[in-house]
Design a protein around this motif. Structure first.
Motif, PDB file in Angstrom:
ATOM      1  N   GLU A 230       0.834  -1.197   0.000  1.00 13.68           N
ATOM      2  CA  GLU A 230       0.000   0.000   0.000  1.00 13.68           C
ATOM      3  C   GLU A 230       0.866   1.244   0.000  1.00 13.68           C
ATOM      4  O   GLU A 230       1.653   1.480   0.914  1.00 13.68           O
ATOM      5  N   ALA A 231       0.721   2.046  -1.055  1.00 13.82           N
ATOM      6  CA  ALA A 231       1.422   3.324  -1.182  1.00 13.82           C
ATOM      7  C   ALA A 231       0.415   4.307  -1.770  1.00 13.82           C
ATOM      8  O   ALA A 231       0.385   4.531  -2.973  1.00 13.82           O
ATOM      9  N   LYS A 232      -0.446   4.846  -0.928  1.00 10.47           N
ATOM     10  CA  LYS A 232      -1.507   5.740  -1.374  1.00 10.47           C
ATOM     11  C   LYS A 232      -0.904   7.004  -1.988  1.00 10.47           C
ATOM     12  O   LYS A 232       0.077   7.528  -1.467  1.00 10.47           O
ATOM     13  N   ILE A 236      -3.862   1.387  -3.368  1.00 11.96           N
ATOM     14  CA  ILE A 236      -4.668   1.432  -2.151  1.00 11.96           C
ATOM     15  C   ILE A 236      -5.250   0.046  -1.950  1.00 11.96           C
ATOM     16  O   ILE A 236      -5.896  -0.509  -2.840  1.00 11.96           O
ATOM     17  N   GLN A 277       7.730  -2.933   2.379  1.00  8.26           N
ATOM     18  CA  GLN A 277       7.452  -1.974   1.316  1.00  8.26           C
ATOM     19  C   GLN A 277       8.407  -2.160   0.133  1.00  8.26           C
ATOM     20  O   GLN A 277       8.584  -3.250  -0.368  1.00  8.26           O
ATOM     21  N   LYS A 485       2.729  -0.749   6.863  1.00  7.32           N
ATOM     22  CA  LYS A 485       1.568  -0.489   6.020  1.00  7.32           C
ATOM     23  C   LYS A 485       1.268   1.008   5.984  1.00  7.32           C
ATOM     24  O   LYS A 485       0.893   1.604   6.986  1.00  7.32           O
ATOM     25  N   ASP A 486       1.479   1.616   4.824  1.00 10.12           N
ATOM     26  CA  ASP A 486       1.219   3.047   4.604  1.00 10.12           C
ATOM     27  C   ASP A 486       1.868   3.906   5.688  1.00 10.12           C
ATOM     28  O   ASP A 486       1.275   4.857   6.194  1.00 10.12           O
ATOM     29  N   SER A 487       3.106   3.576   6.061  1.00 10.33           N
ATOM     30  CA  SER A 487       3.773   4.307   7.147  1.00 10.33           C
ATOM     31  C   SER A 487       4.003   5.769   6.781  1.00 10.33           C
ATOM     32  O   SER A 487       3.883   6.654   7.646  1.00 10.33           O
ATOM     33  N   GLY A 489       2.113   7.585   4.744  1.00 14.14           N
ATOM     34  CA  GLY A 489       0.817   8.255   4.819  1.00 14.14           C
ATOM     35  C   GLY A 489       0.429   8.582   6.250  1.00 14.14           C
ATOM     36  O   GLY A 489      -0.141   9.650   6.525  1.00 14.14           O
ATOM     37  N   LYS A 490       0.718   7.674   7.185  1.00  8.41           N
ATOM     38  CA  LYS A 490       0.406   7.935   8.590  1.00  8.41           C
ATOM     39  C   LYS A 490       1.260   9.072   9.153  1.00  8.41           C
ATOM     40  O   LYS A 490       0.803   9.840  10.006  1.00  8.41           O
ATOM     41  N   GLN A 510       1.139  12.210  -3.002  1.00  9.54           N
ATOM     42  CA  GLN A 510       0.713  11.765  -1.682  1.00  9.54           C
ATOM     43  C   GLN A 510       0.176  12.932  -0.868  1.00  9.54           C
ATOM     44  O   GLN A 510      -0.808  12.786  -0.124  1.00  9.54           O
ATOM     45  N   HIS A 514      -3.729  13.348   0.471  1.00  7.68           N
ATOM     46  CA  HIS A 514      -4.030  13.668   1.868  1.00  7.68           C
ATOM     47  C   HIS A 514      -4.976  14.867   1.953  1.00  7.68           C
ATOM     48  O   HIS A 514      -5.962  14.838   2.707  1.00  7.68           O
TER      49      HIS A 514
END
Length: 572
Positions: A230-232, A236, A277, A485-487, A489-490, A510, A514
């Motif tokens: 997952e790399a939004k 996704i 990742q 997981k989507d670190s 993005g968090k 990204q 957001h």
């Protein structure tokens, strides 16, 4: 008795004549095949292997060390080159030759499976392009079962992902047979079965014959293995719930969905292990993350915000770049003003400067008069004024004085100061009332110099450190974002909510994603200076044959503007 003796004497001569007649007929048949075979080979080469900027690589081998077999192959190659009429650029294989790039057009001449294996053991992705065209010519008498021989050869080639291959062989009746195989057929996925493709029976007309069609035009519903994470908004991965198959969206997930429709295949996704990742591409056995899955051929292709880098090009096979983004720093929308900072907002620095100058002049004058006579002091600020400096400050802050001066000059000075302070104080109080009701923030940082001077920390993934190998002052203040997981993005979420204050290295898309899904109060800004250009695409195992067919479809999709449409749909 005399006739019997005569018959016995002439019988050996008659038998010899019959034998010579049979040998003559057999030799005549072989001569026809020998003349026809090089003509058929040259016709195929001129039709499919003729390229002005690509040489034909010729490699040959024979079983054992019989000079007759080697001579037969050399004679055949001489005839083939003669029949091509110098229309082809030809290069003969040499094991010690420097390989600039893998060869696309290849002619292999063998006389059995053993000789084929001699060539096969020298084949790798550095010398032979797996998506190239291959023509295998079998010379001499075949001692193995032909179908078994073809199946063995095709299975070996399919291990190297070589599938654009045809085999030419002389049948017992002197006709030329062309065999091939299709790795993907309806209800047969990745199976090797020799197929009689063409039979040259007497005439050669290659104008209407395509021996090298696009064998991957359709996968006939066969599954391919895709590696991702997952790399939004690139990929996704929603929560699966009770679904057994992994579903991938995002604009790269949408691209794969369209490729599935056009090429008629399905995808079984495999996630990079342990939340690693991207990982790093290194020597085989040392790679990590998604790079490891691709390099070790555990998946057929990898996707997920995969930027083109030198290391990945060395150990993996890249496709074309289907999208180009930017790498830059995301910063908070601006630190909110504190209540104390808002006290200075009503006036510009110039007004504050002049106000301080006026107070300084008054202070200097009052303290300077302390060294003059009483008469001078009474003239300037009036008689019986023992606290002139305190009166100055009281009037400035809106207070009063106990006794007014009696002289006209002193009263004039007092009136001017009262009017000045009244105007300044009224303007300040009115503006301050408005500013205190506003939600105000400092302007976001716009350049890398601004970020560096601010002293805030940097946040980035480990793979992002390569952009700053020559900037140790940045790496010293860098906090690595742990993989997961989507670190990334968090981390952006925490930046937008004000949990952290720093500069986060991310792709531009990204930040746009957001700001699209979060409320305005949690928006993040991006610096105006870019760190790097960020082309992204698919990566494949080094010997993959999927690259050409995927690239062709992606170019067609790019020309329609669909990829740009998907990007806008997932970003603000």
């Amino acid at each position: 008795m005399r006739h019997v003796v005569l018959l016995l004497l002439t019988l050996p001569l008659l038998l010899r004549k019959v034998e010579l007649s049979f040998d003559h007929h057999h030799q005549r048949s072989l001569s026809f095949a020998e003349r026809f075979f090089p003509l058929a080979i040259s016709a195929v080469l001129k039709r499919h292997f003729n390229h002005s900027h690509e040489a034909l690589l010729i490699n040959w081998a024979s079983n054992g060390s019989a000079s007759s077999r080697q001579q037969q192959q050399q004679d055949l190659l001489n005839d083939v080159i003669r029949w091509t009429n110098a229309e082809l650029v030809v290069r003969f294989f040499h094991p010690r030759a420097d390989v600039v790039r893998a060869r696309f057009y290849n002619l292999l001449v063998v006389d059995g499976y053993s000789s084929f294996r001699k060539i096969y053991e020298t084949m790798d992705y550095k010398t032979y392009d797996s998506s190239g065209f291959y023509l295998i010519v079998i010379t001499g008498e075949i001692y193995e079962d032909l179908n078994e021989l073809l199946r063995w050869m095709f299975e070996d080639l399919w291990i190297l992902d070589i599938f654009n291959v045809n085999v030419l062989v002389v049948a017992s009746d002197g006709s030329i047979l062309v065999y091939t195989f299709f790795p993907y057929r309806e209800f047969h996925c990745e199976t090797v079965k020799p197929l009689l493709w063409l039979n040259f029976t007497g005439t050669i007309d290659m104008d209407d014959i395509d021996l090298y069609p696009n064998r991957l035009r359709s996968f006939h519903g066969c599954p391919l293995k895709g590696g991702t994470f997952e790399a939004k908004p690139y990929t996704i991965i929603p929560k699966r719930g009770n679904a057994s198959e992994l579903v991938v969206s995002g604009f790269e997930g949408d691209l794969i969905d369209l490729l599935k429709q056009r090429l008629n295949f399905t995808v079984h996704y495999q996630i990079a292990p342990n939340g690693s990742q991207w990982g790093f591409a290194r020597e085989k056995g040392n790679s990590t993350g998604l790079m490891k899955l691709i390099q070790e051929e555990l998946v057929d292709f990898g996707v997920g915000c995969l930027a083109f880098t030198y290391d990945r090009h060395v150990y993996l096979k890249p496709g074309i770049a289907h999208y180009t983004s930017l790498v830059l720093f995301a910063v908070s929308a601006g630190r909110p003003f504190t209540a104390f900072e808002k006290l200075f907002c009503p006036f510009s620095p110039t007004v504050w400067y002049l106000t301080v100058v006026y107070l300084a002049i008054g202070t200097v004058v009052i303290f300077g008069l302390q060294f003059t006579s009483l008469r001078v002091r009474n003239f300037v600020y009036g008689s019986e004024q023992t606290a002139a400096y305190l009166n100055l400050l009281q009037i400035f802050f809106g207070g009063g004085i106990g006794r007014t001066p009696g002289r006209n000059f002193a009263r004039t000075l007092l009136l001017l100061w009262v009017i000045f302070c009244f105007v300044i104080r009224t303007l300040y109080q009115g503006s301050l009332y408005l500013y205190l009701q506003r939600s105000m923030s400092h302007a976001p940082l716009e350049t890398m110099d601004d970020i560096h001077r601010s002293g805030i920390p940097y946040y980035m993934l480990e793979i992002g450190e390569r952009y700053f190998n020559t900037m140790p002052h940045i790496l010293e203040r860098t906090t690595l974002v742990p993989p997961g997981k989507d670190s990334l993005g968090k981390t952006i979420e925490r930046l937008g909510r004000g949990t952290i204050d720093g500069a986060v290295l991310i792709p531009l898309d990204q930040a746009a994603y957001h700001n699209k899904i979060y409320p305005k109060r949690e928006f993040v800004n991006v610096a105006k200076e870019r760190v790097a250009v960020y082309p992204v695409g698919f990566y494949y195992p080094k010997k993959s044959g999927l690259t050409a067919v995927f690239d062709e479809q992606i170019r067609n999709i790019q020309s329609t503007g669909l990829i740009d449409f998907w990007v806008r749909r997932y970003g603000d």
